[in-house]
Design a protein around this motif. Sequence first.
Motif, PDB file in Angstrom:
ATOM      1  N   GLY A 146       0.758  -1.237   0.000  1.00  0.00           N
ATOM      2  CA  GLY A 146       0.000   0.000   0.000  1.00  0.00           C
ATOM      3  C   GLY A 146       0.788   1.287   0.000  1.00  0.00           C
ATOM      4  O   GLY A 146       0.208   2.374   0.124  1.00  0.00           O
ATOM      5  N   PHE A 147       2.108   1.223  -0.154  1.00  0.00           N
ATOM      6  CA  PHE A 147       2.919   2.440  -0.152  1.00  0.00           C
ATOM      7  C   PHE A 147       2.703   3.214  -1.441  1.00  0.00           C
ATOM      8  O   PHE A 147       2.787   2.667  -2.542  1.00  0.00           O
ATOM      9  N   ILE A 148       2.422   4.522  -1.317  1.00  0.00           N
ATOM     10  CA  ILE A 148       2.273   5.415  -2.462  1.00  0.00           C
ATOM     11  C   ILE A 148       3.406   6.444  -2.410  1.00  0.00           C
ATOM     12  O   ILE A 148       3.511   7.201  -1.442  1.00  0.00           O
ATOM     13  N   PRO A 149       4.280   6.487  -3.417  1.00  0.00           N
ATOM     14  CA  PRO A 149       5.435   7.398  -3.370  1.00  0.00           C
ATOM     15  C   PRO A 149       5.054   8.832  -3.736  1.00  0.00           C
ATOM     16  O   PRO A 149       5.500   9.387  -4.732  1.00  0.00           O
ATOM     17  N   ASP A 150       4.230   9.421  -2.902  1.00  0.00           N
ATOM     18  CA  ASP A 150       3.762  10.792  -3.103  1.00  0.00           C
ATOM     19  C   ASP A 150       3.611  11.416  -1.726  1.00  0.00           C
ATOM     20  O   ASP A 150       2.761  10.984  -0.935  1.00  0.00           O
ATOM     21  N   LEU A 151       4.413  12.419  -1.413  1.00  0.00           N
ATOM     22  CA  LEU A 151       4.423  12.994  -0.073  1.00  0.00           C
ATOM     23  C   LEU A 151       3.087  13.619   0.307  1.00  0.00           C
ATOM     24  O   LEU A 151       2.813  13.808   1.490  1.00  0.00           O
ATOM     25  N   ARG A 152       2.247  13.917  -0.670  1.00  0.00           N
ATOM     26  CA  ARG A 152       0.944  14.518  -0.375  1.00  0.00           C
ATOM     27  C   ARG A 152      -0.176  13.487  -0.269  1.00  0.00           C
ATOM     28  O   ARG A 152      -1.300  13.841   0.084  1.00  0.00           O
ATOM     29  N   ARG A 153       0.113  12.235  -0.595  1.00  0.00           N
ATOM     30  CA  ARG A 153      -0.937  11.207  -0.551  1.00  0.00           C
ATOM     31  C   ARG A 153      -0.567  10.031   0.356  1.00  0.00           C
ATOM     32  O   ARG A 153      -1.156   8.956   0.263  1.00  0.00           O
ATOM     33  N   LEU A 154       0.383  10.243   1.249  1.00  0.00           N
ATOM     34  CA  LEU A 154       0.766   9.166   2.158  1.00  0.00           C
ATOM     35  C   LEU A 154      -0.361   8.849   3.125  1.00  0.00           C
ATOM     36  O   LEU A 154      -1.128   9.730   3.528  1.00  0.00           O
ATOM     37  N   LYS A 155      -0.435   7.589   3.511  1.00  0.00           N
ATOM     38  CA  LYS A 155      -1.410   7.136   4.499  1.00  0.00           C
ATOM     39  C   LYS A 155      -0.686   6.318   5.571  1.00  0.00           C
ATOM     40  O   LYS A 155       0.400   5.781   5.324  1.00  0.00           O
ATOM     41  N   PRO A 156      -1.250   6.224   6.783  1.00  0.00           N
ATOM     42  CA  PRO A 156      -0.648   5.356   7.801  1.00  0.00           C
ATOM     43  C   PRO A 156      -0.471   3.948   7.242  1.00  0.00           C
ATOM     44  O   PRO A 156      -1.364   3.417   6.571  1.00  0.00           O
ATOM     45  N   ASN A 157       0.689   3.352   7.513  1.00  0.00           N
ATOM     46  CA  ASN A 157       0.985   2.050   6.925  1.00  0.00           C
ATOM     47  C   ASN A 157       1.797   1.215   7.912  1.00  0.00           C
ATOM     48  O   ASN A 157       2.991   1.446   8.121  1.00  0.00           O
ATOM     49  N   ASP A 158       1.141   0.230   8.514  1.00  0.00           N
ATOM     50  CA  ASP A 158       1.776  -0.603   9.530  1.00  0.00           C
ATOM     51  C   ASP A 158       2.799  -1.574   8.959  1.00  0.00           C
ATOM     52  O   ASP A 158       3.497  -2.253   9.723  1.00  0.00           O
ATOM     53  N   TYR A 159       2.901  -1.655   7.637  1.00  0.00           N
ATOM     54  CA  TYR A 159       3.936  -2.502   7.045  1.00  0.00           C
ATOM     55  C   TYR A 159       5.325  -2.044   7.493  1.00  0.00           C
ATOM     56  O   TYR A 159       6.225  -2.860   7.691  1.00  0.00           O
ATOM     57  N   PHE A 160       5.503  -0.749   7.667  1.00  0.00           N
ATOM     58  CA  PHE A 160       6.784  -0.196   8.088  1.00  0.00           C
ATOM     59  C   PHE A 160       6.871  -0.282   9.613  1.00  0.00           C
ATOM     60  O   PHE A 160       6.181   0.448  10.313  1.00  0.00           O
ATOM     61  N   TYR A 161       7.710  -1.160  10.119  1.00  0.00           N
ATOM     62  CA  TYR A 161       7.731  -1.431  11.550  1.00  0.00           C
ATOM     63  C   TYR A 161       8.568  -0.420  12.330  1.00  0.00           C
ATOM     64  O   TYR A 161       8.353  -0.205  13.526  1.00  0.00           O
ATOM     65  N   LYS A 162       9.555   0.232  11.663  1.00  0.00           N
ATOM     66  CA  LYS A 162      10.385   1.206  12.378  1.00  0.00           C
ATOM     67  C   LYS A 162      10.850   2.325  11.448  1.00  0.00           C
ATOM     68  O   LYS A 162      11.837   2.987  11.699  1.00  0.00           O
ATOM     69  N   HIS A 183       3.919   6.610   9.158  1.00  0.00           N
ATOM     70  CA  HIS A 183       2.824   7.562   9.310  1.00  0.00           C
ATOM     71  C   HIS A 183       3.174   8.862   8.583  1.00  0.00           C
ATOM     72  O   HIS A 183       4.333   9.293   8.600  1.00  0.00           O
ATOM     73  N   PRO A 184       2.186   9.521   7.938  1.00  0.00           N
ATOM     74  CA  PRO A 184       2.467  10.763   7.205  1.00  0.00           C
ATOM     75  C   PRO A 184       3.123  11.847   8.057  1.00  0.00           C
ATOM     76  O   PRO A 184       3.947  12.617   7.541  1.00  0.00           O
ATOM     77  N   HIS A 185       2.781  11.909   9.349  1.00  0.00           N
ATOM     78  CA  HIS A 185       3.386  12.934  10.198  1.00  0.00           C
ATOM     79  C   HIS A 185       4.877  12.685  10.369  1.00  0.00           C
ATOM     80  O   HIS A 185       5.688  13.627  10.311  1.00  0.00           O
ATOM     81  N   TYR A 186       5.260  11.421  10.551  1.00  0.00           N
ATOM     82  CA  TYR A 186       6.682  11.101  10.687  1.00  0.00           C
ATOM     83  C   TYR A 186       7.415  11.402   9.381  1.00  0.00           C
ATOM     84  O   TYR A 186       8.531  11.941   9.397  1.00  0.00           O
ATOM     85  N   ALA A 187       6.803  11.030   8.258  1.00  0.00           N
ATOM     86  CA  ALA A 187       7.430  11.270   6.958  1.00  0.00           C
ATOM     87  C   ALA A 187       7.629  12.766   6.720  1.00  0.00           C
ATOM     88  O   ALA A 187       8.654  13.190   6.181  1.00  0.00           O
ATOM     89  N   ASP A 188       6.659  13.560   7.140  1.00  0.00           N
ATOM     90  CA  ASP A 188       6.810  15.007   6.967  1.00  0.00           C
ATOM     91  C   ASP A 188       7.949  15.546   7.833  1.00  0.00           C
ATOM     92  O   ASP A 188       8.702  16.411   7.392  1.00  0.00           O
ATOM     93  N   LEU A 189       8.074  15.022   9.050  1.00  0.00           N
ATOM     94  CA  LEU A 189       9.137  15.495   9.938  1.00  0.00           C
ATOM     95  C   LEU A 189      10.517  15.181   9.365  1.00  0.00           C
ATOM     96  O   LEU A 189      11.450  15.985   9.515  1.00  0.00           O
ATOM     97  N   TYR A 190      10.654  14.037   8.701  1.00  0.00           N
ATOM     98  CA  TYR A 190      11.966  13.649   8.178  1.00  0.00           C
ATOM     99  C   TYR A 190      12.105  13.990   6.687  1.00  0.00           C
ATOM    100  O   TYR A 190      12.872  14.884   6.308  1.00  0.00           O
ATOM    101  N   VAL A 191      11.335  13.304   5.844  1.00  0.00           N
ATOM    102  CA  VAL A 191      11.465  13.516   4.396  1.00  0.00           C
ATOM    103  C   VAL A 191      10.963  14.902   4.006  1.00  0.00           C
ATOM    104  O   VAL A 191      11.533  15.555   3.129  1.00  0.00           O
ATOM    105  N   GLY A 192       9.888  15.351   4.653  1.00  0.00           N
ATOM    106  CA  GLY A 192       9.387  16.693   4.374  1.00  0.00           C
ATOM    107  C   GLY A 192      10.413  17.757   4.699  1.00  0.00           C
ATOM    108  O   GLY A 192      10.572  18.740   3.957  1.00  0.00           O
TER     109      GLY A 192
END
Length: 319
Positions: A22-38, A43-52
């Motif tokens: 379910g991963f979508i490589p678009d910073l504006r369309r990310l959704k929570p995804n439990d596949y990523f364990y660490k 979560h979009p908020h974490y991605a924004d803090l780092y990748v954003g």
Amino acid sequence: MNEFEEEARAFDDRINERAEHGFIPDLRRLKPNDYFYKSFWRHPHYADLYVGTMFRNYLAFLKKYSIENATILDIGCGAGYFALELARHGYNVIGIDISEGNIDKAKQALAENTYKDEFGSLEYHIGSYQDINVLGPFDVILSSGFMHHIPNISEAVKHMHASLKNNGLLIWHEPQHANWTEFDAAFALTIRLLLSKIDMWHDENLHVSDNKEKLMKLTSDIKEEYKLERDIEEKGGQSPNDLSCDKEQILAVIGSNFDILITKPSFSYIYRMLGGMRGEQQKLNEIASLLTLIDETYVENNILQANYFYGVARKYCSS
């Protein structure tokens, strides 16, 4: 099988598995995804803090040092989330990557893009750094985690130099794992141990009781984890050529071909911290923001060492 084919296969496997979950490589369309364990992708908020934050730094560099509507090569673009964002900000972007799987996912995200106001241009190509000369010349080349996958970094940088216009820029975000110290590892481990004590860390077995030897062993393990960008028990890295070079070698090669304008430390520990937390999401978002603030502040004041660093360099002018 040559080095490019082995790398491409590794990244094909990685992005295909992520896409299946379910991963979508678009910073504006990310959704929570439990596949990523660490991972911050959890979560979009974490991605924004780092990748954003990474993207906002790239944007700031471009606005300060480059021209409006610059032509940009995103080399080793992966699934294209930075290239897509750059085009959304009016830049004319070409993304290139050796992974057919990544380019397929990038093209799919581009086809599904609905944010078209002030969109520049964007196209993708499958290829290596040896193929970029025919695509340019460019005003800017972005190396976001590309160079440390290249055993022959000198050759790659020469190709990038040749593909830039005079006064063109090379912008990067690459590892400086050799700078990360035992103190940094101890700080990161302390946070994990405290989170574990209140049942907010994914690893239920993370504890030391009153065992000082175990504490020091965990500190050594976490230092190795951040250096290798993988858990101790994991076999291999992202790809066969992962971590082929670090800051010292990268700067030496760039410095012999470019005028280095600026280097800037990135984050210290949140890369492998934010996604490992567990609990009620609103509280986790608050903690994630606090941990990011602590990371940024302590790095800026030389209390913690960054694990990655940014840089901007300008191509020598022709005489």
